[in-house]
Design an enzyme around this catalytic site. Structure first.
Site, PDB file in Angstrom:
ATOM      1  N   SER A 118       1.662  -9.690  -0.264  1.00 50.82           N
ATOM      2  CA  SER A 118       1.286  -8.283  -0.204  1.00 50.82           C
ATOM      3  C   SER A 118       1.579  -7.576   1.108  1.00 50.82           C
ATOM      4  O   SER A 118       1.741  -6.360   1.129  1.00 50.82           O
ATOM      5  CB  SER A 118      -0.201  -8.140  -0.542  1.00 50.82           C
ATOM      6  OG  SER A 118      -0.974  -9.002   0.279  1.00 50.82           O
TER       7      SER A 118
ATOM      8  N   LYS B 157       0.808  -1.220   0.000  1.00 52.82           N
ATOM      9  CA  LYS B 157       0.000   0.000   0.000  1.00 52.82           C
ATOM     10  C   LYS B 157       0.842   1.271   0.000  1.00 52.82           C
ATOM     11  O   LYS B 157       0.364   2.342  -0.403  1.00 52.82           O
ATOM     12  CB  LYS B 157      -0.918   0.002   1.223  1.00 52.82           C
ATOM     13  CG  LYS B 157      -2.058  -1.003   1.176  1.00 52.82           C
ATOM     14  CD  LYS B 157      -3.175  -0.516   0.299  1.00 52.82           C
ATOM     15  CE  LYS B 157      -4.437  -1.358   0.462  1.00 52.82           C
ATOM     16  NZ  LYS B 157      -5.560  -0.819  -0.337  1.00 52.82           N
TER      17      LYS B 157
END
Length: 328
Positions: free
Chosen positions: A307, A54
């Site tokens: 991730s 992110k």
């Protein structure tokens, strides 16, 4: 209608975030490659300074703001990793940040946000509830809203992962990506298919509360009740007024699989026991899909997007209780 995110946008994002977000390693997993008779690569976004992918999108968006906007501060609603990224990027760029989270966000992720100097504000039972407070801060205090996914600058930032994949493995056949709001899959999909349209993009969601998949099936964004999951980072809606990622995902995703909590747990424990990595549930869903759905990757060059690392010992123990984990 013009593309909300172009390959050129992704190259611009890479220039904007260079020297701040990491160019993360892509490593060959010997154990998974042997098991599936393929070349299985792991893209380690766990090694970003904020612990998850992110950061790329948050930096790209916040760095684009005017100085007067930075002075008024930024806000967002987050299931955890986006909040950490906004907190990290805001501190780096000198902006005040208020991160709105729901009661479903694990305490370790809230603590990580606060450790970066941002305020974590707990609101309601869903990301949509948290967004109500974030939008109030925008309307009443003039803060800039940093969308978790539904913003071309956010998706372009995440798409820089796709550029790195194609540079490191130019003959890549397939990439498996956790699917939530669609910024990650949409950005990566646009990048890899912009370079080689033959790359197969597979999205993976949990069984319950998969808002993007329900929306794609309905042909429009719909509301889906959020459910607790080991893959908590994949929770949350896509927004009934989705402007970017719904169409982007519909265009670039080739297929999709939903995985059970037990499959996610098995994959998390594989990474812990065999790869010696602590990864959150959302980071393990690519492997979970290959295992649970028997995806035939024999002979392929495959990338799994690892991730984020937002997992604590309690969650890992809960994963272990879900399964009878076989020795390999």
């Amino acid at each position: 209608m013009s593309d909300p995110v172009t390959l050129h946008d992704i190259y611009l994002a890479r220039s904007r975030i260079a020297g701040q977000a990491a160019r993360t390693p892509l490593i060959l997993s010997q154990s998974l490659s042997a098991r599936f008779d393929a070349e299985i690569y792991l893209k380690l976004e766990t090694l970003q300074p904020s612990g998850a992918f992110k950061l790329r999108g948050a930096l790209n968006k916040i760095a684009s703001l005017a100085p007067e906007q930075l002075e008024r501060g930024v806000t967002t609603a987050s299931t955890g990793n986006h909040g950490r990224a906004v907190a990290w990027a805001s501190k780096r760029l000198g902006a005040r940040a208020i991160i709105c989270v729901s009661e479903l966000v694990p305490a370790n992720k809230i603590a990580a946000i606060e450790a970066l100097g941002a305020e974590a504000r707990v609101i309601g039972r869903s990301q949509d509830d948290a967004f109500v407070e974030a939008r109030r801060l925008v309307a009443e205090e003039g803060m800039a809203l940093i969308e978790p996914f539904d913003d071309p600058l956010i998706a372009a930032g995440q798409g820089t992962i796709g550029l790195e994949l194609m540079e490191d493995v130019p003959e890549l056949d397939r990439v498996l990506i956790g699917l939530s709001g669609g910024g990650l899959l949409g950005g990566i999909g646009r990048a890899v298919k912009g370079i080689n349209p033959k790359v197969h993009v597979t999205g993976v969601s949990m069984l319950e509360g998969a808002a993007m998949i329900e929306s794609l099936a309905a042909g429009k964004p719909v509301e889906v009740e959020e459910e607790a999951s080991l893959a908590d980072s994949l929770g949350g809606g896509i927004g009934l007024d989705n402007r970017c990622t719904f169409e982007l995902v519909r265009e670039v995703m080739d297929d999709h699989h939903q995985v059970s909590e037990a499959a996610i747990a098995r994959a998390m424990l594989h990474f812990f026991e065999h790869e010696k990595m602590l990864v959150e549930g959302a980071a393990a869903v690519g492997l979970a899909a290959i295992e649970e759905h028997g995806i035939d990757v024999r002979g392929e060059k495959v990338a799994l997007i690892i991730s984020g690392n937002g997992v604590d010992a309690e969650t890992l123990m809960r994963a272990k209780t879900l399964i009878d984990y076989p020795a390999r």
